[in-house]
Design an enzyme around this catalytic site. Structure first.
Site, short mmCIF file in Angstrom:
data_model
loop_
_atom_site.label_atom_id
_atom_site.label_comp_id
_atom_site.label_asym_id
_atom_site.label_seq_id
_atom_site.Cartn_x
_atom_site.Cartn_y
_atom_site.Cartn_z
N ASP A 51 0.85 -1.21 0.00
CA ASP A 51 0.00 0.00 0.00
C ASP A 51 0.88 1.25 0.00
O ASP A 51 0.37 2.38 -0.04
CB ASP A 51 -1.02 -0.01 1.15
CG ASP A 51 -0.37 -0.13 2.51
OD1 ASP A 51 0.87 -0.20 2.60
OD2 ASP A 51 -1.13 -0.14 3.52
N SER A 52 2.22 1.05 -0.03
CA SER A 52 3.15 2.16 -0.29
C SER A 52 2.89 2.74 -1.68
O SER A 52 3.40 3.80 -2.02
CB SER A 52 4.60 1.68 -0.19
OG SER A 52 4.81 0.51 -0.95
N ASP A 90 -1.09 -6.12 -0.41
CA ASP A 90 -1.55 -5.53 0.85
C ASP A 90 -3.05 -5.31 0.81
O ASP A 90 -3.59 -4.81 -0.20
CB ASP A 90 -0.90 -4.14 1.03
CG ASP A 90 0.39 -4.21 1.84
OD1 ASP A 90 0.64 -5.23 2.50
OD2 ASP A 90 1.14 -3.21 1.81
N LYS A 120 -1.27 -9.50 2.48
CA LYS A 120 -0.53 -9.08 3.68
C LYS A 120 -1.40 -8.11 4.46
O LYS A 120 -2.04 -7.25 3.86
CB LYS A 120 0.80 -8.43 3.30
CG LYS A 120 1.57 -7.88 4.51
CD LYS A 120 3.01 -7.49 4.18
CE LYS A 120 3.19 -6.14 3.55
NZ LYS A 120 2.70 -5.00 4.37
N GLU A 122 -1.54 -5.80 8.40
CA GLU A 122 -0.72 -5.28 9.49
C GLU A 122 -1.38 -5.55 10.84
O GLU A 122 -2.58 -5.29 11.01
CB GLU A 122 -0.54 -3.75 9.32
CG GLU A 122 0.20 -3.38 8.05
CD GLU A 122 0.40 -1.87 7.90
OE1 GLU A 122 0.03 -1.10 8.82
OE2 GLU A 122 0.93 -1.46 6.85
N GLU A 189 9.19 -4.58 10.27
CA GLU A 189 9.61 -3.28 9.75
C GLU A 189 10.20 -2.40 10.86
O GLU A 189 9.57 -2.19 11.91
CB GLU A 189 8.42 -2.57 9.08
CG GLU A 189 8.80 -1.20 8.52
CD GLU A 189 7.81 -0.64 7.51
OE1 GLU A 189 6.87 -1.35 7.12
OE2 GLU A 189 8.00 0.54 7.12
O1 KIV Z 1 3.58 -1.12 1.60
C1 KIV Z 1 4.73 -1.59 1.53
O2 KIV Z 1 5.49 -1.35 0.57
C2 KIV Z 1 5.19 -2.44 2.62
C3 KIV Z 1 6.64 -2.77 2.67
C4 KIV Z 1 7.41 -1.59 3.11
C5 KIV Z 1 6.90 -3.95 3.52
O3 KIV Z 1 4.41 -2.84 3.44
#
Ligand code: KIV
Length: 271
Positions: A51-52, A90, A120, A122, A189
């Protein structure tokens, strides 16, 4: 030495075996077809549609604004560009925290519409019911502990997490819980390297570190940071393999000069 480089399709089981065989796992983010093709061709084991994307693709300050529909669009593009790597997507903020039924619905959409191989999410104990429900539906989950960017307004800072004993103990117990619940791996992280080592040695599922030192079973970086596209972001943990920001701005300014001076296109470049 790479025991698993001949594998045609990386699965969650491959990652488990890699931990067992002490072969480091490689992961990078990608958000589009063309990048996924290059990252996959480079031999990466797993591609994360992080989600980056909210930061590096859309320019938001945090990861919170990106929607499930937008993450599904990015995931579809990456899946089309990937032959070998395991594709993990994510679930964005607000799509799994409220209740397990909504969490499952979001995960199913990501698998069915996005084409992801795994998701994924969190958090630890606080989302354990959602994790259970999703895994019971046959969807593989990678956990994410430590600096979890979807909680940035609770943390108030992007500094290293779990330096204090209480937070470190909670992180260890959350990692063990994720393993117990059936997660196939966990991202750690921005936590101290010694703590990441302790977690890595105390669970049988792979740990993938970002800013978590050398003892994790694998490493992940954001693609844009790793190829040096993101000039303003220089945390200690980042190793840049290219300076694409300079390369690309240099190429663009050369193109501007060539067009302005009528050097481009020349006769060979014309019909
Ligand atoms: O969103 C993302 O890119 C991440 C990584 C930094 C692990 O969760």
């Amino acid at each position: 030495m790479s025991v698993h480089s001949e594998i045609k399709k990386v699965t969650t089981e491959t990652l488990r075996k890699m931990k067992f065989d002490k072969e480091k796992i490689t992961m990078l983010t990608a958000y589009d077809f063309t990048t996924a093709k290059m990252v996959d061709a480079g031999g990466i084991d797993a591609i994360l549609i992080g989600d980056s994307a909210a930061n590096v693709m859309a320019g938001f300050e945090t990861t919170l604004p990106i929607t499930l529909d937008q993450m599904i669009y990015h995931t579809q593009s990456v899946v089309r560009g990937t032959d070998r790597a395991l594709v993990i997507a994510d679930l964005p903020f607000g799509t799994y925290q409220s209740n397990p039924d909504i969490a499952l619905e979001s995960a199913v959409r990501m698998m069915k519409e996005g084409g992801a191989h795994a998701i994924k999410i969190e958090g630890g104990k606080g989302i354990s019911k959602s994790i259970k429900k999703i895994i019971n539906a046959g969807i593989p989950i990678m956990g994410h502990l430590g600096l979890t960017p979807q909680s940035i307004y609770q943390f108030g800072t992007y500094k290293v997490r779990a330096k204090e004993e209480a937070e470190a103990e909670k992180l260890i117990s959350d990692a063990k819980l994720l393993e117990e619940l059936g997660c196939f791996g966990v991202v750690l992280e921005k936590i101290p390297a010694d703590l990441a080592k302790q977690v890595t040695e105390s669970i049988s599922i792979p740990t993938i570190g970002i800013g978590a030192g050398p003892h994790c079973d694998g490493q992940v970086l954001v693609y844009h940071d790793m190829v040096g596209m993101n000039k303003g972001f220089s945390p200690k943990f980042l190793r840049r393999y290219l300076d694409l920001y300079s390369e690309i701005t240099g190429a663009v300014s050369q193109y501007v000069k060539d067009v302005k001076s009528a050097d481009f296109p020349n006769q060979n470049e014309s019909y």
